[in-house]
Scaffold this motif. Structure first.
Motif, PDB file in Angstrom:
ATOM      1  N   VAL A 160     -37.361  89.661  30.914  1.00 58.47           N
ATOM      2  CA  VAL A 160     -35.921  89.551  30.692  1.00 58.47           C
ATOM      3  C   VAL A 160     -35.561  88.085  30.499  1.00 58.47           C
ATOM      4  CG1 VAL A 160     -33.627  90.032  31.613  1.00 58.47           C
ATOM      5  CG2 VAL A 160     -35.528  91.581  32.135  1.00 58.47           C
ATOM      6  N   LYS A 161     -34.995  87.743  29.343  1.00 56.62           N
ATOM      7  CA  LYS A 161     -34.613  86.369  29.047  1.00 56.62           C
ATOM      8  C   LYS A 161     -33.286  86.033  29.714  1.00 56.62           C
ATOM      9  CE  LYS A 161     -34.766  86.694  24.567  1.00 56.62           C
ATOM     10  NZ  LYS A 161     -34.758  86.281  23.137  1.00 56.62           N
ATOM     11  N   SER A 162     -32.897  84.757  29.648  1.00 59.14           N
ATOM     12  CA  SER A 162     -31.683  84.305  30.308  1.00 59.14           C
ATOM     13  C   SER A 162     -30.431  84.982  29.764  1.00 59.14           C
ATOM     14  CB  SER A 162     -31.537  82.785  30.173  1.00 59.14           C
ATOM     15  OG  SER A 162     -31.508  82.411  28.795  1.00 59.14           O
ATOM     16  N   ASP A 163     -30.475  85.447  28.491  1.00 57.87           N
ATOM     17  CA  ASP A 163     -29.304  86.106  27.911  1.00 57.87           C
ATOM     18  C   ASP A 163     -29.263  87.600  28.212  1.00 57.87           C
ATOM     19  OD1 ASP A 163     -31.341  87.054  26.329  1.00 57.87           O
ATOM     20  OD2 ASP A 163     -30.652  86.114  24.473  1.00 57.87           O
ATOM     21  N   GLY A 164     -30.240  88.083  28.991  1.00 61.30           N
ATOM     22  CA  GLY A 164     -30.257  89.480  29.381  1.00 61.30           C
ATOM     23  C   GLY A 164     -31.097  90.379  28.498  1.00 61.30           C
ATOM     24  N   SER A 230     -41.261  71.176  30.350  1.00 57.66           N
ATOM     25  CA  SER A 230     -40.764  72.282  29.526  1.00 57.66           C
ATOM     26  C   SER A 230     -39.603  73.034  30.160  1.00 57.66           C
ATOM     27  CB  SER A 230     -41.901  73.273  29.244  1.00 57.66           C
ATOM     28  OG  SER A 230     -42.955  72.638  28.560  1.00 57.66           O
ATOM     29  N   ILE A 231     -39.583  73.135  31.487  1.00 57.62           N
ATOM     30  CA  ILE A 231     -38.572  73.977  32.130  1.00 57.62           C
ATOM     31  C   ILE A 231     -37.185  73.373  32.102  1.00 57.62           C
ATOM     32  CG2 ILE A 231     -40.234  75.107  33.648  1.00 57.62           C
ATOM     33  CD1 ILE A 231     -39.334  73.269  35.886  1.00 57.62           C
ATOM     34  N   THR A 232     -37.046  72.150  31.619  1.00 61.20           N
ATOM     35  CA  THR A 232     -35.708  71.589  31.488  1.00 61.20           C
ATOM     36  C   THR A 232     -34.942  72.236  30.351  1.00 61.20           C
ATOM     37  OG1 THR A 232     -36.525  69.843  30.025  1.00 61.20           O
ATOM     38  CG2 THR A 232     -36.442  69.365  32.377  1.00 61.20           C
ATOM     39  N   ARG A 233     -35.635  73.080  29.541  1.00 64.54           N
ATOM     40  CA  ARG A 233     -34.966  73.671  28.397  1.00 64.54           C
ATOM     41  C   ARG A 233     -35.113  75.190  28.372  1.00 64.54           C
ATOM     42  NH1 ARG A 233     -37.292  68.947  26.647  1.00 64.54           N
ATOM     43  NH2 ARG A 233     -35.921  67.443  25.635  1.00 64.54           N
ATOM     44  N   SER A 234     -36.258  75.664  27.883  1.00 63.02           N
ATOM     45  CA  SER A 234     -36.378  77.056  27.462  1.00 63.02           C
ATOM     46  C   SER A 234     -36.044  78.116  28.515  1.00 63.02           C
ATOM     47  CB  SER A 234     -37.780  77.312  26.895  1.00 63.02           C
ATOM     48  OG  SER A 234     -38.765  76.965  27.828  1.00 63.02           O
ATOM     49  N   PRO A 235     -36.443  78.016  29.796  1.00 60.00           N
ATOM     50  CA  PRO A 235     -36.187  79.128  30.695  1.00 60.00           C
ATOM     51  C   PRO A 235     -34.735  79.205  31.170  1.00 60.00           C
ATOM     52  CG  PRO A 235     -38.041  77.787  31.432  1.00 60.00           C
ATOM     53  CD  PRO A 235     -37.266  77.000  30.435  1.00 60.00           C
ATOM     54  N   TYR A 236     -33.913  78.235  30.842  1.00 66.15           N
ATOM     55  CA  TYR A 236     -32.555  78.186  31.373  1.00 66.15           C
ATOM     56  C   TYR A 236     -31.514  78.281  30.263  1.00 66.15           C
ATOM     57  CZ  TYR A 236     -34.917  76.465  35.538  1.00 66.15           C
ATOM     58  OH  TYR A 236     -35.751  76.327  36.619  1.00 66.15           O
ATOM     59  N   GLY A 274     -32.725  71.923  33.735  1.00 61.39           N
ATOM     60  CA  GLY A 274     -32.239  73.208  33.258  1.00 61.39           C
ATOM     61  C   GLY A 274     -31.523  73.967  34.358  1.00 61.39           C
ATOM     62  N   TRP A 275     -30.454  74.675  33.985  1.00 62.08           N
ATOM     63  CA  TRP A 275     -29.664  75.455  34.941  1.00 62.08           C
ATOM     64  C   TRP A 275     -29.206  76.744  34.275  1.00 62.08           C
ATOM     65  CZ3 TRP A 275     -29.197  73.326  39.830  1.00 62.08           C
ATOM     66  CH2 TRP A 275     -29.496  71.967  39.933  1.00 62.08           C
ATOM     67  N   ASP A 276     -29.037  77.784  35.083  1.00 63.67           N
ATOM     68  CA  ASP A 276     -28.544  79.057  34.563  1.00 63.67           C
ATOM     69  C   ASP A 276     -27.024  79.149  34.606  1.00 63.67           C
ATOM     70  OD1 ASP A 276     -30.949  80.207  33.813  1.00 63.67           O
ATOM     71  OD2 ASP A 276     -31.376  80.887  35.841  1.00 63.67           O
ATOM     72  N   LEU A 278     -23.246  76.469  35.332  1.00 62.17           N
ATOM     73  CA  LEU A 278     -22.800  75.081  35.317  1.00 62.17           C
ATOM     74  C   LEU A 278     -22.244  74.612  36.655  1.00 62.17           C
ATOM     75  CD1 LEU A 278     -21.137  75.083  31.791  1.00 62.17           C
ATOM     76  CD2 LEU A 278     -23.332  74.090  32.454  1.00 62.17           C
ATOM     77  N   ALA A 279     -21.906  75.544  37.534  1.00 62.54           N
ATOM     78  CA  ALA A 279     -21.397  75.133  38.849  1.00 62.54           C
ATOM     79  C   ALA A 279     -22.494  74.455  39.665  1.00 62.54           C
ATOM     80  CB  ALA A 279     -20.847  76.344  39.595  1.00 62.54           C
ATOM     81  N   ALA A 280     -23.733  74.927  39.530  1.00 63.55           N
ATOM     82  CA  ALA A 280     -24.836  74.371  40.319  1.00 63.55           C
ATOM     83  C   ALA A 280     -25.105  72.905  40.000  1.00 63.55           C
ATOM     84  CB  ALA A 280     -26.094  75.217  40.120  1.00 63.55           C
ATOM     85  N   PRO A 281     -25.248  72.502  38.706  1.00 60.65           N
ATOM     86  CA  PRO A 281     -25.477  71.080  38.447  1.00 60.65           C
ATOM     87  C   PRO A 281     -24.278  70.212  38.818  1.00 60.65           C
ATOM     88  CG  PRO A 281     -25.167  72.278  36.389  1.00 60.65           C
ATOM     89  CD  PRO A 281     -25.327  73.301  37.472  1.00 60.65           C
ATOM     90  N   ALA A 282     -23.049  70.743  38.712  1.00 64.31           N
ATOM     91  CA  ALA A 282     -21.869  69.980  39.112  1.00 64.31           C
ATOM     92  C   ALA A 282     -21.921  69.655  40.604  1.00 64.31           C
ATOM     93  CB  ALA A 282     -20.599  70.757  38.770  1.00 64.31           C
ATOM     94  N   ALA A 283     -22.263  70.651  41.400  1.00 66.14           N
ATOM     95  CA  ALA A 283     -22.364  70.437  42.843  1.00 66.14           C
ATOM     96  C   ALA A 283     -23.520  69.499  43.177  1.00 66.14           C
ATOM     97  CB  ALA A 283     -22.546  71.776  43.552  1.00 66.14           C
ATOM     98  N   HIS A 284     -24.635  69.677  42.476  1.00 63.54           N
ATOM     99  CA  HIS A 284     -25.811  68.841  42.728  1.00 63.54           C
ATOM    100  C   HIS A 284     -25.522  67.379  42.417  1.00 63.54           C
ATOM    101  CE1 HIS A 284     -30.051  67.784  43.030  1.00 63.54           C
ATOM    102  NE2 HIS A 284     -29.990  67.231  41.832  1.00 63.54           N
TER     103      HIS A 284
END
Length: 317
Positions: A160-164, A230-236, A274-276, A278-284
């Motif tokens: 299952v990809k990030s877009d479902g 690589s994980i900074t892009r494709s999986p998120y 990479g993040w799934d 946007l609230a998570a990177p804002a808090a981080h």
């Protein structure tokens, strides 16, 4: 009798460290005849060890799974590593094995030699694991992937990809990488004829093994670094890039292992992660307590602007 027992222990140890041995290779390694190896294999089978034999020139012996788990041979360092791992695994990203790890640890501690107990106690006291928001993974998933990697077998699974969107994938599995937050599989995607990185927690089915494959050159010598990059892009869903007004060494001390950092100057660092959502990177980023500038993506800039308005309103200003 002592010589025979020592030889059986040596044989069992060899079978545990490699998936398959030919009779000739075992005989050469142990300094005995192939006939002696066959007799010792039979003795181990009588003790409950499930040792499979395949005929032919390319055949050999393999330690397999049986109806019950026979004793394992561990040296001092292996025993300490297993004990320490069991002690901390409940807080790790593998789901459903916390209770089992406690039971296994109790059994292992009971039989630890006296010389190892003080060392284990010191290691246990020195290690503290913080609760994690890591994505949980079925341990059967990891076991099946590890077996396929070791046997060099194709596997298929639903992903299952990030877009479902979900699709069936056929891959050559090469390496499992644990980043602390998630498990990743480095594999050659047969249908896309390219290297791909799959998140284990997004596999919607257990891998099904197929025929063996011939290994191909890896995409990088250091696969852990390859996954990190690589994980900074494709999986998120979002590839967040910001400029922090701080030296690289200061940012590296607090940014976490999932971020890719690049020094832009003595007082500036580019952070990419990479993040799934946007609230998570804002808090981080807010928790880093450093001035920063959002480079991208545009969605994150819009999210930050909207968030700033709500925070100002919440403060009554």
């Amino acid at each position: 009798m002592i010589q025979t027992s020592a030889r059986l222990l040596q044989l069992l140890s060899l079978l545990q460290v490699r998936r398959e041995w030919t009779g000739a290779a075992l005989a050469d390694r142990m300094g005995v005849t192939e006939r002696t190896v066959r007799r010792d294999i039979d003795k181990l089978r009588n003790l409950g060890y499930p040792i499979h034999a395949s005929p032919g020139i390319t055949g050999g012996y393999q330690l397999g799974a049986g109806a019950q788990l026979p004793p394992l041979l561990l040296d001092d360092n292996e025993a300490l590593a297993v004990a320490l791992g069991l002690n901390s695994v409940a807080a790790g990203p593998v789901a459903g094995i916390g209770e089992a790890s406690v039971r296994a640890l109790a059994k292992l501690e009971q039989v630890l030699p006296a010389r190892l107990r003080p060392k284990f106690a010191m290691l246990k006291a020195a290690v503290t694991t913080l609760p994690s928001n890591a994505a949980s993974v079925d341990p059967q998933q990891l076991t099946a992937l590890s077996a396929a990697i070791s046997d060099r077998r194709y596997i298929t699974f639903d992903y299952v990809k990030s877009d479902g969107d979900a699709a069936r994938r056929l891959v050559e599995p090469y390496r499992l990488v644990d980043t602390g937050r998630r498990w990743y599989l480095v594999a050659w995607d047969v249908d896309r004829t390219d290297w791909r990185i799959f998140r284990a927690d997004r596999m919607a089915s257990l891998p099904t093994e197929r025929k063996k494959y011939e290994p191909r050159p890896l995409p990088a010598e250091d696969l852990a670094a390859y996954v990190q990059q690589s994980i900074t892009r494709s999986p998120y869903r979002f590839d967040v890039v910001v400029r922090l007004r701080a030296p690289l060494t200061d940012v590296a001390a607090v940014a976490g292992p999932h971020a890719s950092l690049t020094a832009e100057g003595p007082q500036s660092t580019i952070l990419r992660a990479g993040w799934d959502n946007l609230a998570a990177p804002a808090a981080h980023l807010a928790a880093l307590d450093m001035d920063f500038e959002i480079i991208g993506p545009a969605e994150f800039k819009s999210f930050a602007l909207d968030l700033s308005r709500r925070l100002v309103a919440a403060a009554g200003m």
